[in-house]
Enzyme design. Structure first.
Site, PDB file in Angstrom:
ATOM      1  N   TRP A 130       0.866  -1.187   0.000  1.00 21.69           N
ATOM      2  CA  TRP A 130       0.000   0.000   0.000  1.00 21.69           C
ATOM      3  C   TRP A 130       0.906   1.242   0.000  1.00 21.69           C
ATOM      4  CZ3 TRP A 130      -2.022   2.596   4.932  1.00 21.69           C
ATOM      5  CH2 TRP A 130      -3.030   3.530   4.625  1.00 21.69           C
ATOM      6  N   ASP A 211      -0.915  -5.878   9.228  1.00 16.84           N
ATOM      7  CA  ASP A 211      -1.896  -4.851   8.876  1.00 16.84           C
ATOM      8  C   ASP A 211      -3.180  -5.599   8.509  1.00 16.84           C
ATOM      9  OD1 ASP A 211      -3.400  -2.795   7.956  1.00 16.84           O
ATOM     10  OD2 ASP A 211      -1.947  -2.033   6.502  1.00 16.84           O
ATOM     11  N   LYS A 246     -13.489  -0.606   6.358  1.00 17.73           N
ATOM     12  CA  LYS A 246     -14.123  -1.349   5.259  1.00 17.73           C
ATOM     13  C   LYS A 246     -15.188  -2.300   5.778  1.00 17.73           C
ATOM     14  CE  LYS A 246     -10.173   0.123   3.548  1.00 17.73           C
ATOM     15  NZ  LYS A 246      -9.854   1.094   2.581  1.00 17.73           N
TER      16      LYS A 246
HETATM   17  C1  LMR Z   1      -6.905   2.148  -0.227  1.00 14.83           C
HETATM   18  O1  LMR Z   1      -5.861   1.484  -0.316  1.00 14.83           O
HETATM   19  O2  LMR Z   1      -7.476   2.622  -1.220  1.00 14.83           O
HETATM   20  C2  LMR Z   1      -7.518   2.391   1.106  1.00 14.83           C
HETATM   21  O3  LMR Z   1      -6.765   1.758   2.087  1.00 14.83           O
HETATM   22  C3  LMR Z   1      -7.805   3.802   1.395  1.00 14.83           C
HETATM   23  C4  LMR Z   1      -6.576   4.629   1.640  1.00 14.83           C
HETATM   24  O4  LMR Z   1      -6.539   5.313   2.661  1.00 14.83           O
HETATM   25  O5  LMR Z   1      -5.647   4.616   0.824  1.00 14.83           O
END
Ligand code: LMR
Length: 400
Positions: A130, A211, A246
């Site tokens: 991420w 996570d 979510k």
């Molecule tokens: C995402 O990956 O789109 C979500 O976890 C929202 C975010 O805060 O990035």
């Protein structure tokens, strides 16, 4: 002084939603940020959440501060959801939990906790991960390295390379793992692979951080905890960053938690005090409303089963859209095999589209996806999936 400040680059995910909002094209579709939408393109407030809010509104309102780590009953219920009420970690009371503003807050508190207590530690992250993970831990002052995760050629987990890399991580470092529904790839280890990963991590003397933001979006609330529970071994230590954005649809309420599992119950007090210390100089104590909703739902058997049903509905709809996207791509004879999309789990599909193709989707088709090629499948609907497949078919036909 302020004249010298340069604009920061837009956020890799939320920056796209900001750009989407500015886009005047009526046909625009936002498949970037991980937010669930129903078949009508709406992000619903769960009925269990509304029912819990009605109960909370009817009860006496208290607006004084929460304790630094939040309400103890919230911490208890968070641990029960993650590990199972009967699990040894819960029963032996060897974990400390802090209620944090969202999963992002949990990760930041974890980062501050690591910097304060293990200043020489390096944190290892999956490649890819991420995009906000490196931002958060860099801001907290934690040095970062990465381990391989994704095999582009097979669109699958590169398990051998991942394991080999873990077996080289120096003792005393930490590793960040996605508890389920890996973001962005949608590819998770099998239960057997999770056991092997936990063997390797603990064998090296490495501290695991999970996570855990999508519990319930892959196979089910219990099934999706299998990776996390592979680490919850007797006497083992780990950090868990939970998010309820979510699975409770509580995005803007910012409700999450950091749980630190200690080897022994008598260490909990010291660990909790260190968490409290980093929280106090950050946001002082958490916002109450979202956690009160989660606590109310999970402690009431009727609301709890209603909520589980609602999570199942979201999960089933996302999986249905995965299939429809693949069917539509096949029907349009888009070059390539896209069947891997139905094997991915959670909200996202790592499409394999290149940066240029992603850019063309946005500029020419008003379709917003993340630069890595990640599509938020939870934003597909029966009425937009064909249009998205058609646009993909056009960009895939163009030189990358
Ligand atoms: C995402 O990956 O789109 C979500 O976890 C929202 C975010 O805060 O990035």
């Amino acid at each position: 002084m302020l004249e010298t400040v340069q604009a920061a680059p837009p956020d890799a995910i939320l920056g796209l939603t900001a750009a989407f909002k500015e886009d005047a094209r009526p046909e625009k579709i936002n498949l970037s940020v991980g937010v669930y939408q129903d078949e009508n393109g709406r992000t619903p407030t769960l009925a269990s959440v509304t029912a819990a809010e009605q109960r909370l509104a009817a009860a006496a309102s208290v607006k004084s501060y929460l304790p630094i780590p939040g309400a103890p009953e919230y911490g208890d219920i968070v641990r029960q959801l993650a590990f199972g009420a009967e699990h040894e970690v819960v029963q032996s009371a060897r974990a400390a939990t802090a209620h944090t503003p969202g999963g992002t807050g949990a990760l930041r508190v974890a980062g501050d906790f690591l910097t304060a207590n293990f200043p020489n530690l390096t944190l290892w992250m999956s490649e890819p991960t991420w995009p906000n993970h490196p931002n958060i831990f860099t801001a907290a002052g934690v040095p970062l390295k990465s381990y391989p995760y994704f095999d582009k050629a097979t669109n699958a987990l590169n398990f051998d390379a991942m394991l080999a890399a873990i077996n080289e991580i120096p003792s005393g470092d930490a590793i960040l793992l996605h508890g389920c529904c890996h973001n962005p790839t949608g590819i998770d280890p099998t239960p057997e692979q999770w056991e092997q990963i936990a063997d390797a991590v603990y064998g090296r003397g490495v501290l695991p951080i999970l996570d855990f933001a999508y519990q319930g979006f892959a196979d089910g609330i219990e099934d999706d905890a299998v990776g996390l529970r592979a680490f919850a071994r007797p006497g083992a230590e780990l950090l868990v960053c939970s998010s309820f954005s979510k699975n409770f649809g509580l995005y803007r309420e910012r409700v999450g938690a950091l749980t630190i599992v200690c080897p022994q119950a008598d260490q909990v007090k010291a660990i909790q005090s260190q968490m409290n210390k980093v929280i106090r100089c950050n946001y002082s104590n958490p916002p109450a409303h979202g956690a009160a909703i989660v606590n109310t739902i999970l402690r009431d058997s009727e609301l709890h089963s209603q909520w589980e049903g609602e999570v199942a509905t979201m999960r089933d709809r996302i999986n249905g859209m995965r299939q429809q996207l693949v069917d539509s791509l096949v029907e349009k004879q888009v070059p390539g095999d896209y069947s891997f999309i139905t094997a991915q789990r959670g909200m996202f599909s790592f499409s394999g589209l290149t940066k240029d193709q992603v850019e063309t989707l946005r500029t020419e088709h008003a379709i917003y996806i993340v630069g890595s090629g990640r599509i938020n499948v939870a934003g597909l609907t029966p009425s937009n999936v064909d249009h998205v497949a058609e646009a993909i078919s056009q960009v895939v036909g163009q030189p990358a």
